[in-house]
Design an enzyme around this catalytic site. Structure first.
Site, PDB file in Angstrom:
ATOM      1  N   GLU A  80       0.822  -1.215   0.000  1.00  0.00           N
ATOM      2  CA  GLU A  80       0.000   0.000   0.000  1.00  0.00           C
ATOM      3  C   GLU A  80       0.853   1.262   0.000  1.00  0.00           C
ATOM      4  O   GLU A  80       0.567   2.224   0.720  1.00  0.00           O
ATOM      5  CB  GLU A  80      -0.965  -0.017   1.203  1.00  0.00           C
ATOM      6  CG  GLU A  80      -1.931  -1.193   1.140  1.00  0.00           C
ATOM      7  CD  GLU A  80      -2.926  -1.249   2.304  1.00  0.00           C
ATOM      8  OE1 GLU A  80      -2.646  -0.657   3.350  1.00  0.00           O
ATOM      9  OE2 GLU A  80      -3.971  -1.895   2.131  1.00  0.00           O
TER      10      GLU A  80
ATOM     11  N   ASP B 259      -8.497  -8.760   4.402  1.00  0.00           N
ATOM     12  CA  ASP B 259      -8.236  -7.641   5.313  1.00  0.00           C
ATOM     13  C   ASP B 259      -9.293  -7.536   6.401  1.00  0.00           C
ATOM     14  O   ASP B 259     -10.093  -6.610   6.367  1.00  0.00           O
ATOM     15  CB  ASP B 259      -8.162  -6.323   4.515  1.00  0.00           C
ATOM     16  CG  ASP B 259      -7.531  -5.206   5.326  1.00  0.00           C
ATOM     17  OD1 ASP B 259      -6.862  -5.499   6.333  1.00  0.00           O
ATOM     18  OD2 ASP B 259      -7.698  -4.031   4.943  1.00  0.00           O
TER      19      ASP B 259
ATOM     20  N   GLU C 183     -12.258  -1.893  12.519  1.00  0.00           N
ATOM     21  CA  GLU C 183     -12.353  -1.201  11.229  1.00  0.00           C
ATOM     22  C   GLU C 183     -13.534  -1.698  10.405  1.00  0.00           C
ATOM     23  O   GLU C 183     -14.302  -0.900   9.880  1.00  0.00           O
ATOM     24  CB  GLU C 183     -11.042  -1.394  10.443  1.00  0.00           C
ATOM     25  CG  GLU C 183     -11.065  -0.750   9.072  1.00  0.00           C
ATOM     26  CD  GLU C 183      -9.740  -0.898   8.335  1.00  0.00           C
ATOM     27  OE1 GLU C 183      -8.801  -1.494   8.899  1.00  0.00           O
ATOM     28  OE2 GLU C 183      -9.646  -0.416   7.187  1.00  0.00           O
TER      29      GLU C 183
END
Lengths: 683, 683
Positions: free
Chosen positions: A294, A373, A401
């Site tokens: 990323e 993820d 998240e």
């Protein structure tokens, strides 16, 4: 020789979480002897002193173990047996140092710690047992954390990031460590945090975000003193500090022209920088690295492998006993969504399995529990179990998240427990918990919020991360019960059993409830882009992030079979490869992760995919509403402010759950045209 | 009496845009007499001086008009006929002050301005004519701006907004006026900006964002000096400053307990505050107000109407000749997407039509040209034409929020021209351009970028905003041609006709091209949430913003008919109400704005809706690629840096166009299941 001193218990205005004074009543009302010397024994002594001061017991400290215990009137002896207290010397975690033995005989409970950490764990074990520690005789049992490392990764930025803020994916206020570019300096709060962590079994903390921005890079060099101050604050509770570093450090900090891991000047730079780190923090735990991921720099820029990269840092750390935690989260985040042959789920396996055996002993490969993820439902990563000659740490995400961002209740212990109990191989082959020789790492959900975690019930996730790291095979419901007993001390309320039952009811099934009202059947990632809160069925469908569901008017899901798909299913050992290969054998909850199926496909449960979507989404909202009602009924059985905070969040959870339900149901109704068999409203 | 002085032309390092020195060659090589006194005549004098210095002409200034012109050897006389120069005294715009008459006879061209602004316009008219101003005789023609107000609204924040930045929806760097909480102070750049605006016909600028945040609120009171400095810099080119104010000013600035428009203390506060504004800026133009809109405060909080709100400010401004521009952009931005009866498109009409006749004469209702929000294709707002007793200003968006954000070429003059030429009533009823008695307002696309607008070709939109405000009936291609001639001065390049043809080719059709590759058939809003760049077909579908398309497996579009839909079509007068009511008569380009139709619905063009979507998206990309190729071929015919900047942006446009094409085509293919009749790739 001066008498050893008790270390005062750190004070904070924050919520006491799972260490309220009441949790110490049983211990604090006894006659307690603490034997031994050293920092951690001083800490244990301080805890006992404080408890006895509160509840009328007596605390005695002796420098050496008392060999005539039965002549003296002690109810509890906490005794350091090992010679080392455990905070000085080498940095590597040694599980032996953390063992303790508990025995109760002839009216006395004796805890003997193999080292200072062991003694501390023994103390908190007695706290957890409460009155039961002082009841019937108990034969000697030695307790030892199953995983030597139980680490929290704080995704805390030093400087406020323009997009991600002070804490990346943080839902609990600001950072405990940093604020607006500087160290906060509120070390009492850090000490209190260390105490909470020690009491649940955490023994390592990485103090900054794995995405290492410009400001944060300097923690490694000219700002190491700020890390040392945190390490000093955490050390009395047996927590070692770790640091996220940028692979480009030789360039951005060292002024070198390269960060090539095979370059001699680079190796010398890391060795020297690391020596300076240890000069400041003798028990420094090591580095955490997100490389070639990323946008973070990594060894690929130099045509080197990730083993070359990890070993560079491992070699720099080795003389000091440190460890590098090298994240396996490497994938193409600039993928073309039109290209269905590239599969992000495959990436970690494809990158790292060929490197098995190439990593140093003090390099740990840190692998997310699932291949994508931290979705509410993913299969266990095929990387775990596929590198027998590599130390693997399993990474879970306590910060919610993708699981409600601490506005929704989602107790993750049951999910983590499923992961840790999974056996990547056949039959009685080792579990993930047994394979995680490098430890369990949890992305922290704590911040400077008064309740530490924003949502008071999210404390249970922080607690479980430590406890499941120490005992991966533990019953997750028992872990939640422990947390309930310590945090709410139900016996002090007017109706203990109703409180216990209510808390269990809202926690135990909360992950399944969340799963029901969000993305269905393992397909994942139907979240709003960027912040990841709330539904957006197509939010990532035409994006470069490799997170697709391919829903069309006929069906939905990702074909990851070997026969016709991306081949991801083939990354598993048997029996899983075969099981996942076919929709006929693939578990329902992962069906859309592994297969693209028509909406009319009939699940093992007997319902069609599309009807399952409708049913679970209506059920999920109903369950969230029921949980909210249960919570409402618990008013008066706990601290009013805590009850009110949770009650307020339940309103948002219910609003959010309805939004998810209607968005997902409408999306699939508009795509499929299939009406709900029960005629409920779909828009 | 001292001789009148020439005002030096403001200097800047920025791109000369449509006022390069070369554009002044014809005028600058002549013998020119400037007659008159006053600020604006000094400005004209300065322009003539500079041009003559550059190209060898001669400039003479006389204080009074020369009554013996034919005795003297002048090629051009620029003469102030009126007594007032136009910068002092009352603030209200008077179109008469802006008129000029041009005649050419006996070898001399004479421009006589009714006021200073008229003289300035006459000067720039001569610049536009170039050599043609000095050719054959021209009978006297008086030119007068059709709309008295041609205003730019700058959505510039003083302080950087955490989400929206320095300039909300700005794609041209920072603000020309503000930086990091303070006035920039680069007044030379502001003067140069004023000069460019005057040369295209703009005569009013609102210097701050219609969303008035905390810092910006103070411009009205303790920071009025900063506005005055801008007003001073803009005044020499005939531009009046305006200010966006918060309706809550009496609360947040005045310390009152209310902002109720009927409260006497509130009215007194506004009167006093406005008097102080005029003390600082005698020719202050007025206020721009966004009230009860997207979170901005407004009269609804007090149970008052928007006429009450607007009249409050109008009354405060009236003694000074000022005007309030009251935006009609009022709608529910917290709409429930499940509720199909609420229609954002209806909102402005529903709110404001009942108030017709209730507004003061110096209150202008500022209406976006379409009913939603500056989409590439919308019908003309039914509000325009529905309030015959109210002064209406039409608002267009030069900043390309929804039209490629100055990374894509999208010349908007043809779109605006369609709007301005639309006749809301039957037969030969007035056009929008005729109905816009309150003026034309454009949201500015300018910033501190060296090319003013980021994309050099986006300058054409700024230019056209002024020119179409002055002449709403102008041929938009002629306006673009003017801009081309002035900006590129093709006659100075090796191949003038190829340059002209190339520039026309890439500009004239660029809006239609953009429309083709984005949201189809008027359905709009398939953009990525938040920043609005790039496609997201469902990005706003389940949002609270009232911008839906309701695509399902069978069809797409919003039923806004009276018979079966929201009734929006009925807000139009005839013949439009009937025309829009039925899919059989609704224009193709607006079909999905007015109707929900099956994918197989056959358009007037003869193709089905879904095939039209595929066809236009492939065409749009092909047209963008062709434009890019044309641009490439123009290298060597213009300044290299400008060519390179545009060439670079074309690569992004082409990438973006392909992304739009594939996203939209895939979205509708997955929904409809209908393959492309020509078998082109859809993903």
């Amino acid at each position: 020789m001066t008498a050893p001193a008790a270390r005062p218990v750190p004070r904070t205005d924050a919520d006491p979480a799972w260490l309220p004074p009441e949790a110490f009543r049983a211990l604090g009302s006894r006659r307690v002897l603490v034997c031994g010397t050293g920092d951690l024994t001083d800490t244990v002594h301080g805890e006992v002193d404080a408890a006895c001061a509160e509840f009328g017991g007596t605390a005695v400290r002796a420098a050496v173990a008392d060999h005539r215990p039965y002549d003296r009137p002690y109810d509890l002896v906490l005794r350091l047996d090992g010679t080392a207290d455990g905070t000085a010397g080498g940095a590597e975690h040694r599980a032996d140092d953390e063992a303790f033995t508990l025995v109760r005989e002839r009216g006395r409970t004796t805890v003997s710690g193999a080292g200072g950490r062991g003694l501390l764990h023994g103390l908190f074990h007695v706290v957890r047992l409460g009155e039961a520690a002082f009841g019937a005789d108990r034969p000697p049992v030695t307790h030892r954390p199953a995983l030597a490392t139980r680490m929290l990764n704080h995704w805390d930025n030093v400087a406020v990031h323009p997009v991600m803020g002070q804490v990346e994916r943080g839902y609990a206020g600001g950072s405990l460590f940093w604020r607006d570019g500087r160290a906060r300096g509120d070390l009492d709060r850090v000490r209190a945090y260390g105490r909470l962590l020690a009491a649940c079994g955490i023994n390592a903390v990485c103090v900054n975000n794995v995405n290492v921005h410009t400001t944060e890079a300097h923690l490694l060099t000219d700002r190491i003193g700020e890390v040392a101050a945190l390490a000093d604050a955490l050390r009395p509770y047996g927590i070692r500090a770790h640091l996220s570093v940028t692979f480009a450090a030789p360039l951005v900090l060292g002024g070198l022209g390269t960060a090539d891991p095979l370059d001699a000047s680079v190796r010398a730079w890391w060795a020297a920088a690391t020596a300076r780190v240890y000069a400041a923090i003798p028990d420094f735990g090591g580095y955490v690295v997100k490389a070639d991921s990323e946008g973070q720099p990594g060894p690929f820029a130099y045509g080197r492998s990730h083993a070359d990269g990890a070993n560079l840092l491992a070699d720099a750390l080795a003389p000091h006993g440190g460890t590098v935690y090298w994240r396996a989260f490497v994938y193409n985040h600039r993928q073309d969504w039109r290209d269905r042959t590239t599969d992000r789920a495959r990436a970690a396996y494809d990158h790292f399995v060929p490197l098995d055996g190439a990593f140093r002993d003090n390099a740990v490969l840190q692998v997310k529990h699932g291949p994508v993820d931290f979705q509410p439902r993913e299969p266990v990563s095929p990387v775990i179990g596929a590198l027998p000659r590599t130390r693997i740490a399993v990474e879970v995400q306590a910060t919610q998240e993708y699981t409600g961002q601490q506005r929704h209740v989602c107790a993750l212990a049951p999910m983590w427990s499923e992961v840790l109990g999974f056996r990547p191989g056949a039959g009685a082959s080792p579990t993930v918990g047994e394979l995680a020789r490098g430890g369990l790492v949890a992305v922290s959900n704590a911040g400077d919020d008064p309740y530490w975690t924003g949502h008071p019930l999210a404390q249970a996730n922080l607690y479980a991360a430590g406890r499941l790291g120490a005992r991966p095979g533990a019953d997750p419901h028992a872990v939640l019960d422990e947390w309930i007993e310590l945090t709410f001390t139900p016996d002090t309320c007017p109706d203990p059993e109703r409180l216990r039952a209510g808390l269990r009811a809202v926690l135990r099934g909360s992950w399944r409830t969340y799963e029901k009202y969000t993305a269905p059947l393992g397909v994942g990632f139907m979240v709003q882009p960027g912040h990841h809160y709330g539904p957006s069925a197509d939010g990532y469908e035409y994006s470069p992030w490799g997170t697709y569901h391919f829903a069309d008017r006929d069906g939905v899901g990702v074909d990851r079979s070997r026969a016709t798909g991306t081949g991801y299913a083939g990354q598993y050992a048997e029996p899983w490869a075969t099981l996942y290969e076919s929709p006929a054998t693939c578990p329902d909850e992962l069906l859309l992760f592994f297969h693209h199926v028509p909406y009319g496909h009939v699940l093992h449960s007997g319902t069609t995919v599309v009807q399952h979507i409708y049913d679970t989404h209506f059920e999920g909202v109903a369950e969230a509403a029921a949980a909210r009602d249960i919570w409402t009924s618990l008013a008066g059985l706990m601290d009013g402010a805590r009850h009110a905070r949770v009650a307020e969040r339940y309103e948002e959870q219910l609003r959010g759950a309805r939004e998810w339900r209607d968005h997902i149901n409408s999306y699939f109704f508009r795509k499929s045209g299939v009406p709900d068999a029960r005629g409920r409203p779909i828009h």
